[in-house]
Design a protein around this motif. Sequence first.
Motif, mmCIF file in Angstrom:
data_model
loop_
_atom_site.group_PDB
_atom_site.id
_atom_site.type_symbol
_atom_site.label_atom_id
_atom_site.label_comp_id
_atom_site.label_asym_id
_atom_site.label_seq_id
_atom_site.Cartn_x
_atom_site.Cartn_y
_atom_site.Cartn_z
ATOM 1 N N SER A 44 62.896 50.387 27.853
ATOM 2 C CA SER A 44 63.936 49.586 27.358
ATOM 3 C C SER A 44 65.323 50.370 26.632
ATOM 4 O O SER A 44 64.690 51.509 26.199
ATOM 5 C CB SER A 44 63.411 48.263 26.484
ATOM 6 O OG SER A 44 63.034 48.821 25.201
ATOM 7 N N ILE B 94 57.958 49.395 29.380
ATOM 8 C CA ILE B 94 57.723 48.237 29.798
ATOM 9 C C ILE B 94 56.785 48.596 31.299
ATOM 10 O O ILE B 94 57.226 49.299 32.278
ATOM 11 C CB ILE B 94 58.967 47.616 30.316
ATOM 12 C CG1 ILE B 94 59.794 47.146 28.958
ATOM 13 C CG2 ILE B 94 58.801 46.191 31.153
ATOM 14 C CD1 ILE B 94 61.199 46.819 29.252
ATOM 15 N N CYS C 167 55.147 47.103 34.923
ATOM 16 C CA CYS C 167 55.406 45.704 35.918
ATOM 17 C C CYS C 167 54.333 46.081 37.050
ATOM 18 O O CYS C 167 54.251 47.150 37.743
ATOM 19 C CB CYS C 167 56.784 45.901 36.441
ATOM 20 S SG CYS C 167 57.136 44.660 37.761
ATOM 21 N N VAL D 218 54.509 41.363 33.583
ATOM 22 C CA VAL D 218 55.250 42.440 32.971
ATOM 23 C C VAL D 218 54.712 42.492 31.519
ATOM 24 O O VAL D 218 54.386 41.471 31.021
ATOM 25 C CB VAL D 218 56.808 41.919 33.193
ATOM 26 C CG1 VAL D 218 57.481 43.100 32.201
ATOM 27 C CG2 VAL D 218 57.227 42.052 34.543
ATOM 28 N N VAL E 269 55.244 44.654 27.786
ATOM 29 C CA VAL E 269 55.912 45.295 26.952
ATOM 30 C C VAL E 269 55.099 45.931 25.842
ATOM 31 O O VAL E 269 54.389 45.038 25.281
ATOM 32 C CB VAL E 269 57.148 44.661 26.407
ATOM 33 C CG1 VAL E 269 57.939 45.493 25.310
ATOM 34 C CG2 VAL E 269 57.898 44.051 27.312
ATOM 35 N N THR F 4 65.109 43.928 23.793
ATOM 36 C CA THR F 4 63.870 44.256 24.912
ATOM 37 C C THR F 4 63.365 43.344 25.772
ATOM 38 O O THR F 4 62.927 43.256 26.804
ATOM 39 C CB THR F 4 63.123 45.159 23.993
ATOM 40 O OG1 THR F 4 63.433 46.525 23.449
ATOM 41 C CG2 THR F 4 61.625 45.497 24.957
ATOM 42 N N ALA G 2 63.114 42.969 29.644
ATOM 43 C CA ALA G 2 61.768 42.971 30.505
ATOM 44 C C ALA G 2 61.738 41.511 31.001
ATOM 45 O O ALA G 2 61.179 41.548 32.324
ATOM 46 C CB ALA G 2 60.690 42.866 29.270
#
Length: 587
Positions: free
Chosen positions: A468, A474, A476, A508, A510, A521, A525
Amino acid sequence: MALDGAFLYLTAQEMRSVLIGTRVEKIAQPSKEELVLTFRLRGGSRKVLFSANAASPRVHFTELALENPKSPPMFCMLLRKHIGSGKLLSIRQSGLDRVLSFVFETVNELGDLTTVTLVAEIMGRHSNLILTDAGGRILDAIKRVSDEVSSVRTVLPGGTYQAPPGQDKINLLEEEDGPVMARIFSARTPDCAKAVMQALSGVSPVLARELVFRALKGQDIETGQLSGYYKNRLREEVAKLRETLRTGKAAFTAVSDEEKRIREFTLCDIEQYGAVKEKRRYESPSALLDHFYAERDRVARMKQRSHDLLKLLVNTTDRIAKKLALQEEELRTCADREHLRQCGDLLNANLYRMKKGDRTVTLENFYEEGSPETVIRLDPKLTPVQNAQKYYAEYRKAATAEDKLKDLMAKSREELSYLDSVFDAVSRTEGESELLEIREELAEQGYIRLPKKQNRMLKAQPPLLYRSSDGFRILCGRNNKQNDKLTMKTAKNYDLWLHTQGIAGSHVIVEADGKKIPDRTITEAAMIAAYHSKGRDSAQVAVDYTLVKNVKKPAGARPGMVIFTDYKTAFVTPDEAAVSALAENGA
C-alpha cells in the motif's frame, strides 16, 4: 485495432538498436501460436514476443512473465535446435509490409557457420512464424498451410519460402511528395481517409483518419472537393509522417473507452476524438503493445487451457440451477399443506354425512368467516374415517417435505455460490500451476477425477503481493484453497480481512504488524479485492472488511466459504492501473 506496417517499422527500429549482435539465451513457446525469445545482453537480457494469433499478431519486446507448458511443443524444439545460442545478424522489413525477418548466424550439424531466418508474418488470420534455412527452404512453421487450405501459397517443411503477395501501394519512405499525393487523389473513393489508406502502404485506419483530421482541421470534405490549401496541408501531414518514420521520434499514443480499455493506438498523438476519450502516452512501441495485448492474450490463453474446466462448471451450474427450480416449485406446492389439514378436520367433524363410495362431499367450512360451503374430493374406495386420515397423512408429508426441501435448497444455493467462485477463479488464472490447483480442489470436492499418478511438476504459486501507499503488505488469494490458507492460517487475528459483498472474489489480507491501518490503505486493499473479483468491470463494488479474528469457517464448509461478523463496507471502483502500481511481484 490491428498493428500496421508503420508502427511495426518503429518497433523493428527499437529492437535493432538493442538486439543486433546479441545471442539467443532461451526459447519458449507459452501457447500454440506464441514464441518468446530471450536475448543475452551485457548486464541483463531482453525478451521478444512473437505472436501468430489471428486476434493479436505482433512482434515486440515484452516484460510479461508467461508460464510455459510442462513439455515444449515440437516447433519450439526445432527452434532450439537451429537458433539456440544463435547470433542475431539483422532484422529486415520489406518496405512497410507487416513482415519481419530475423536473421541468425548459427552452427549447423557439420560444425559450419550458416544462417537461419525466422520470418514473422503479421497479417491477421494469415499470420505465421516460419523458419527457413540459408537457401530459403522452409524448415517448419508454427502454422502449416497446405494446398487444401490455400491455393495461393503453401507453407510446408521442405518447400521454398515465398513472401506474401504484395499490395499495389506506395512506400512512403521511397517516394517523394509528388507521386504520393497523385496516388492519394487518384483513389476511387470520396473519403479522404480511405484514399490515404488505399494509396499508402503500412497505414492503418486510425492513422489515416488522424492525418486527414489534422489536415482538414476536423472538417468532413470529400477528396474531389479539396481546395489547394487543404491539399497542401494534407501533403504536409504526410511529409511529417515520413519524417517520423525516418527519425523514429514518435508519440506512441493509445485511447481508452469509458471502461479504460485501450481501443486504438498509433505512432502519433491522437486528436480526432478531442476530449471524448482518455489518452495515454507510452515511451516505446513495445511498452504500448505489451499493455494493449496483455489482458486480451491472458484471457484467450487461459480460455484455451481451461476450456474443459469452464465447460464442466457451466454444465454443473446449469444442472443445479434446474434442480433448484424444481425444488422451488415443489416447495410452492407444499405451501398449500394447511388446506390439507383443514380438509381432514372438516371430514372428521362430519363423518355421519358421508359413506364409503362417495366421490365428493359438500361441507360448511367453519375456518372461514360465514362458513361458506366447500367441496372436498373423496376416495370412493375408502371409508369416511380413512379419507380424513389420508388428508392428515398428506399434510404431514407436505410439512416434512417442506423442511427437507428448505435444507436441500440451501445446499443447492451454497453449491451454486461455490461453483461461481471457482468459475471466477478460473477466469482470472494466469498460469498452468493455478489451473492445476483448481483441478485438485475440484477433485477433492468430487467434481472431477484426476489420474492416480498426477504429476505435479509445476510449483504452486504464492498469493499475489501488493504494497500500500502507506507501506503495508497486502496479500490476495488466487483461488479458493489459497483463500482458505491465507485467511485461516497465514493471517493473524488483528490483520484486516476484505472480500467483495455478495459476489465471488479473492480473500484479501492487510498485514497490520501491530499498527493501526490507515483509511488510504483500506481503500487500496478494497480496490484490490474488487479488481480480483467477479465485479472487476463494474463501476462501483461493495467490499466488506473486518478483523481476521471475526472470520470463521463453518465445519464442513466448502473451500473459500467463510462467515464473518462486526464488519464495515467500503465502496470502490476497480482500477487496473492503480492496482498494478501497487503490485510487488508482477501481480
